[in-house]
Design an enzyme around this catalytic site. Structure first.
Site, PDB file in Angstrom:
ATOM      1  N   LEU A  33      36.577 105.715  10.756  1.00 14.65           N
ATOM      2  CA  LEU A  33      35.990 105.540  12.378  1.00 14.65           C
ATOM      3  C   LEU A  33      34.657 104.708  12.049  1.00 14.65           C
ATOM      4  O   LEU A  33      33.767 104.587  13.381  1.00 14.65           O
ATOM      5  CB  LEU A  33      35.393 107.287  12.612  1.00 14.65           C
ATOM      6  CG  LEU A  33      37.228 107.980  13.124  1.00 14.65           C
ATOM      7  CD1 LEU A  33      36.622 109.788  12.981  1.00 14.65           C
ATOM      8  CD2 LEU A  33      37.622 107.409  14.096  1.00 14.65           C
ATOM      9  N   CYS A  34      33.837 105.037  10.910  1.00 17.32           N
ATOM     10  CA  CYS A  34      32.415 104.265  10.362  1.00 17.32           C
ATOM     11  C   CYS A  34      32.752 103.156  11.044  1.00 17.32           C
ATOM     12  O   CYS A  34      31.778 102.552  11.548  1.00 17.32           O
ATOM     13  CB  CYS A  34      32.498 104.233   9.285  1.00 17.32           C
ATOM     14  SG  CYS A  34      33.078 103.574   7.810  1.00 17.32           S
ATOM     15  N   THR A  35      33.861 102.488  10.614  1.00 15.47           N
ATOM     16  CA  THR A  35      33.846 100.639  10.986  1.00 15.47           C
ATOM     17  C   THR A  35      33.952 100.996  12.236  1.00 15.47           C
ATOM     18  O   THR A  35      33.307  99.780  13.587  1.00 15.47           O
ATOM     19  CB  THR A  35      35.177 100.419  10.384  1.00 15.47           C
ATOM     20  OG1 THR A  35      34.973 100.494   8.867  1.00 15.47           O
ATOM     21  CG2 THR A  35      35.423  98.512  10.522  1.00 15.47           C
TER      22      THR A  35
END
Length: 422
Positions: free
Chosen positions: A183-185
């Site tokens: 999700l951070c990407t």
């Protein structure tokens, strides 16, 4: 004037004459009529491969077919799913496919298209093979399954005979892991078109439509995700976001090539014919096809896992009908092949007793004093799954085991009946 060539000419060469490859029980007199009258086949899926398979099976002489599919026809299906037409868009795939095959293939076919939701089709309901005293499956109880799949120019076909060949669980390692994006990407550093699409699908949708679930089959929802993904791709200078790619990423659509579907379908139909008729030995047991560069096919014989929780016979345990669930759990600790302590017991998906967590243990504790025979609906035999800790001393580890429980019955009267004065 020469007589017209029969449509079943090539099929007759297989079914109406013996040869050195036929199996025991091959009967040229009754075979073709039995094939049409008694054999029933369920086709799961009416997509690219399913359309080809329905056509092949009908042309091979099978008349009693059922096809099941939850999807409706979309415009994007029409390039390879040849049983559908433009006017069929929006209709259930299974119903249209069944109707179209009966229209095109002459003969008294009965093909049912089922557009229903399979809520609880359990694997062990299909794998109803019974076993003899040597843990070998009884041939008359085996329900064969032919599995086929394609992805681009690659495909496979396999024969699954419950208790005799590997099942899906035995070879679960063959399935590639699903692609997942951190999700951070997605939120901070997208690098591909797929990252932008998943950002719109997984993050942006919930921010804008709080509490409203995303429906991948709703064109308006899909169009919204596509537009949001295109905006994000433009912001980060990432090319390649299209509506078709958006559908593929969100719905996990596998690319399909019509020629690959035709090849794998032919292999599946041929194996079906061989199993039913005995006109030749069946595939042993996994065929792979690769047409990316040239043509490559290979047959691999995978080995069945004798301890498989799905298709394995399980460890046989004979019990008196008066044995309670608590007594059964205590026996597991002393059984030389099990040595399981802290066992939880499940039958057909129903938890009879859960050793942990405390809340579930309290909810199922009342079953401990009841006879296992009654908890299993007074079935003389049944499959039980137990989980717990197995081993001795420092070598103990978590385990899950499949057990085949058989209750002792005297002349059709159970011990419980005799105790009650029957």
């Amino acid at each position: 004037m020469a007589e017209p060539i029969s449509r079943s000419r090539d099929l007759d060469k297989l079914l109406l004459r013996p040869g050195h490859l036929v199996l025991i029980g091959f009967d040229v007199v009754k075979l073709r009529d039995d094939l049409q009258e008694y054999v029933r086949i369920l086709v799961v899926g009416a997509g690219g491969l399913g359309c080809e398979l329905l056509k092949d099976l009908a042309l091979s002489g099978f008349r009693n077919l059922e096809v099941i599919d939850m999807d409706r026809i979309e415009v994007s299906n029409l390039n390879r799913q040849f049983l559908f037409r433009l006017e069929d868009v929006g209709k259930p795939k299974a119903e249209v496919a069944a109707k179209r095959v009966m229209e095109r293939v002459s003969g008294p076919h009965e093909i049912k298209g089922l557009f229903v939701l399979l809520v609880a089709v359990k694997y062990d309901h299909w794998d109803k093979a019974k076993y003899d005293s040597n843990d070998q499956p009884l041939e008359e109880t085996v329900k064969p399954m032919i599995d086929g799949g394609t992805e681009g120019f690659k495909g496979h076909a396999r024969v699954i005979l419950p208790g005799m060949t590997p099942c899906f669980e035995c070879t679960i390692w063959l399935f590639p892991p699903q692609v997942k994006f951190p999700l951070c990407t997605l939120a901070e550093t997208p690098r591909t078109a797929a990252h932008c699409i998943e950002y719109a699908h997984l993050i942006k949708w919930d921010e804008v439509h709080s509490g409203k679930s995303f429906d991948p089959d709703n064109p308006e929802h899909m169009q919204w995700v596509y537009l949001e993904a295109a905006k994000r791709a433009q912001l980060f200078g990432i090319p390649g976001v299209t509506y078709s790619l958006t559908q593929g990423v969100v719905k996990n659509i596998i690319p399909a090539i019509a020629s690959t579907n035709a090849i794998i379908s032919a292999a599946c139909a041929l194996e079906t014919l061989k199993i039913v008729s005995g006109c030749s030995k069946t595939l042993s047991n996994y065929l792979t096809y690769n047409g990316v560069e040239g043509l490559h096919t290979k047959v691999t014989e995978f080995v069945k896992d004798k301890d498989c929780l799905v298709c394995g016979p399980g460890i046989l345990i004979e019990l008196e009908t008066s044995v309670t669930l608590k007594m059964f759990i205590d026996q597991l600790e002393d059984h030389p092949k099990l040595l399981i302590s802290g066992a939880s017991v499940t039958v057909r998906g129903k938890n009879l007793y859960m050793a942990a967590p405390p809340l579930l243990e309290e909810m199922t504790r009342s079953n401990l004093g009841l006879p296992l025979f009654e908890l299993m609906d007074k079935s003389r035999t049944g499959i039980v799954h137990v989980s717990g800790t197995a081993g001795k001393g420092d070598k103990r580890q978590s385990c899950l085991r499949k057990l085949r429980v058989a209750f002792k019955v005297v002349d059709g009267i159970t011990d419980t009946d005799m105790a009650g004065g029957a």
